[in-house]
Design a protein around this motif. Sequence first.
Motif, PDB file in Angstrom:
ATOM      1  N   UNK A 145      14.925   1.619  -1.638  1.00 18.53           N
ATOM      2  CA  UNK A 145      13.940   1.804  -2.692  1.00 18.53           C
ATOM      3  C   UNK A 145      12.830   2.716  -2.174  1.00 18.53           C
ATOM      4  N   UNK A 146      12.384   3.610  -3.029  1.00 21.87           N
ATOM      5  CA  UNK A 146      11.405   4.617  -2.639  1.00 21.87           C
ATOM      6  C   UNK A 146       9.990   4.140  -2.965  1.00 21.87           C
ATOM      7  N   UNK A 147       9.048   4.509  -2.093  1.00 21.26           N
ATOM      8  CA  UNK A 147       7.668   4.039  -2.198  1.00 21.26           C
ATOM      9  C   UNK A 147       6.699   5.193  -1.952  1.00 21.26           C
ATOM     10  N   UNK A 148       5.497   5.070  -2.498  1.00 23.72           N
ATOM     11  CA  UNK A 148       4.526   6.169  -2.464  1.00 23.72           C
ATOM     12  C   UNK A 148       3.536   5.992  -1.321  1.00 23.72           C
ATOM     13  N   UNK A 151      -3.037  10.021   1.012  1.00 23.01           N
ATOM     14  CA  UNK A 151      -4.194  10.072   1.901  1.00 23.01           C
ATOM     15  C   UNK A 151      -5.515   9.882   1.169  1.00 23.01           C
ATOM     16  N   UNK A 152      -5.468   9.552  -0.134  1.00 26.47           N
ATOM     17  CA  UNK A 152      -6.687   9.475  -0.944  1.00 26.47           C
ATOM     18  C   UNK A 152      -7.223   8.059  -1.105  1.00 26.47           C
ATOM     19  N   UNK A 153      -6.375   7.143  -1.583  1.00 25.05           N
ATOM     20  CA  UNK A 153      -6.846   5.789  -1.866  1.00 25.05           C
ATOM     21  C   UNK A 153      -5.654   4.843  -2.042  1.00 25.05           C
ATOM     22  N   UNK A 154      -5.880   3.545  -1.934  1.00 31.96           N
ATOM     23  CA  UNK A 154      -4.796   2.583  -2.165  1.00 31.96           C
ATOM     24  C   UNK A 154      -4.330   2.634  -3.616  1.00 31.96           C
ATOM     25  N   UNK A 155      -3.057   2.299  -3.826  1.00 29.22           N
ATOM     26  CA  UNK A 155      -2.486   2.255  -5.171  1.00 29.22           C
ATOM     27  C   UNK A 155      -2.208   0.800  -5.536  1.00 29.22           C
ATOM     28  N   UNK A 156      -2.871   0.337  -6.591  1.00 31.13           N
ATOM     29  CA  UNK A 156      -2.647  -1.009  -7.103  1.00 31.13           C
ATOM     30  C   UNK A 156      -2.207  -1.014  -8.557  1.00 31.13           C
ATOM     31  N   UNK A 157      -2.507   0.057  -9.275  1.00 32.23           N
ATOM     32  CA  UNK A 157      -2.157   0.170 -10.691  1.00 32.23           C
ATOM     33  C   UNK A 157      -1.617   1.570 -10.944  1.00 32.23           C
ATOM     34  N   UNK A 224       0.045   3.150   1.791  1.00 26.80           N
ATOM     35  CA  UNK A 224       1.427   2.949   1.376  1.00 26.80           C
ATOM     36  C   UNK A 224       1.447   1.929   0.254  1.00 26.80           C
ATOM     37  N   UNK A 225       2.058   2.294  -0.877  1.00 27.59           N
ATOM     38  CA  UNK A 225       2.222   1.371  -2.003  1.00 27.59           C
ATOM     39  C   UNK A 225       3.707   1.091  -2.202  1.00 27.59           C
ATOM     40  N   UNK A 226       4.069  -0.176  -2.227  1.00 28.64           N
ATOM     41  CA  UNK A 226       5.471  -0.564  -2.392  1.00 28.64           C
ATOM     42  C   UNK A 226       5.820  -0.533  -3.880  1.00 28.64           C
ATOM     43  N   UNK A 290       1.742  -3.698  -5.425  1.00 31.32           N
ATOM     44  CA  UNK A 290       1.301  -3.819  -6.821  1.00 31.32           C
ATOM     45  C   UNK A 290       2.304  -4.553  -7.700  1.00 31.32           C
ATOM     46  N   UNK A 291       1.793  -5.113  -8.792  1.00 32.05           N
ATOM     47  CA  UNK A 291       2.646  -5.653  -9.839  1.00 32.05           C
ATOM     48  C   UNK A 291       3.380  -4.476 -10.471  1.00 32.05           C
ATOM     49  N   UNK A 292       4.704  -4.493 -10.440  1.00 28.65           N
ATOM     50  CA  UNK A 292       5.474  -3.320 -10.874  1.00 28.65           C
ATOM     51  C   UNK A 292       5.709  -3.261 -12.380  1.00 28.65           C
ATOM     52  N   UNK A 293       5.435  -4.332 -13.079  1.00 28.41           N
ATOM     53  CA  UNK A 293       5.676  -4.334 -14.523  1.00 28.41           C
ATOM     54  C   UNK A 293       4.904  -3.237 -15.252  1.00 28.41           C
ATOM     55  N   UNK A 294       3.614  -3.038 -14.976  1.00 31.85           N
ATOM     56  CA  UNK A 294       2.902  -1.954 -15.662  1.00 31.85           C
ATOM     57  C   UNK A 294       3.441  -0.567 -15.317  1.00 31.85           C
TER      58      UNK A 294
END
Length: 323
Positions: A145-148, A151-157, A224-226, A290-294
């Motif tokens: 599975x690929x993940x993002x 270098x800017x900020x955490x990804x939560x949404x 890194x955001x999963x 992050x919650x992947x549903x959105x």
Amino acid sequence: MLRTLMISGAVSALMTGGALAQDVTLRLAHFAAETHPGHIAAQSFAEAVAERTDGAIAVELYPANQLGSPPEQLEQTILGAIEMNLPTQGGLDKYEKAFGTVMTPFAFSSYEEAHQVLDGPFSDWAGPKLEDQGLVLLSNWEYGFRNITNSKHPINTPEDVAGLKLRTPPELQIVAALEGLGASTTQIAFPELPNALNQGVVDGQENPIGVIYHYKLNDFQENLALTRHVYNSMVHVINKDVFDGLTEAQQTILREESVRAGQMMRELVIAQEEKEIAALEEAGMQVTRPNLAPFAALMGPARDRVAEYSGRENMDTFLSFLD
């Protein structure tokens, strides 16, 4: 005619009727690093084939794009200049569109589901289609599975992805997924990626955990955001003329050892992922889950783009396997 003329010495060592006139060397080229589970599995495959054929078939390994970029390696395998390759579905779909459906964003919820579909109905359906392109599908391996990362900020949404400039491989499915989240994308050859990240040409990129870890992309990325937005795997293919020139017993050995090596790679990738994530965190990377549903909820346009690219009938068939 061109493919026949390009067939390498492996076929010239074969006699009519599938009987070997002399020992054969099969080159297996791939893009994984030498420390990556893909290469470890390739080594195991080569050793087992040599042992089971009493040395009649030797497999030479060329990891880390030594024989060209992934598209170049696959083209050479189709032409017969390289005997075996480990492309992803994103490489194969340039020749057979059915393979493009596998990388539909958020198609699979787990490794188990992906393996069940790929090894069962998908291979039964799509595998024979490759033979028209001069390839035989031996088995499905792994990539993940690929993940993002960025270098800017955490990804939560999904909003955290919007506005990021992200490098992708030249695969529409990945481009569509990230653009569906509001990112801008650019294609950069993988060997050039570390330098592009270091110089700030792009804000980030996306890849399976094993690639991020083994190629030390955390040296240039803090976050890194999963996201697990696309799944794909290495697919073990061999030039059809080369395969047809082997004896039935040798063909069976290649198939069996390919399946075994692929399963080995799967186990290694899955077992190592959490350890690699922990190691990346320990090295200073901020990891979000992050919650992947959105994220998945925004993929309607991306899936439409994949269906248009792969063919609506192909997409309907693929989706029936998921049902």
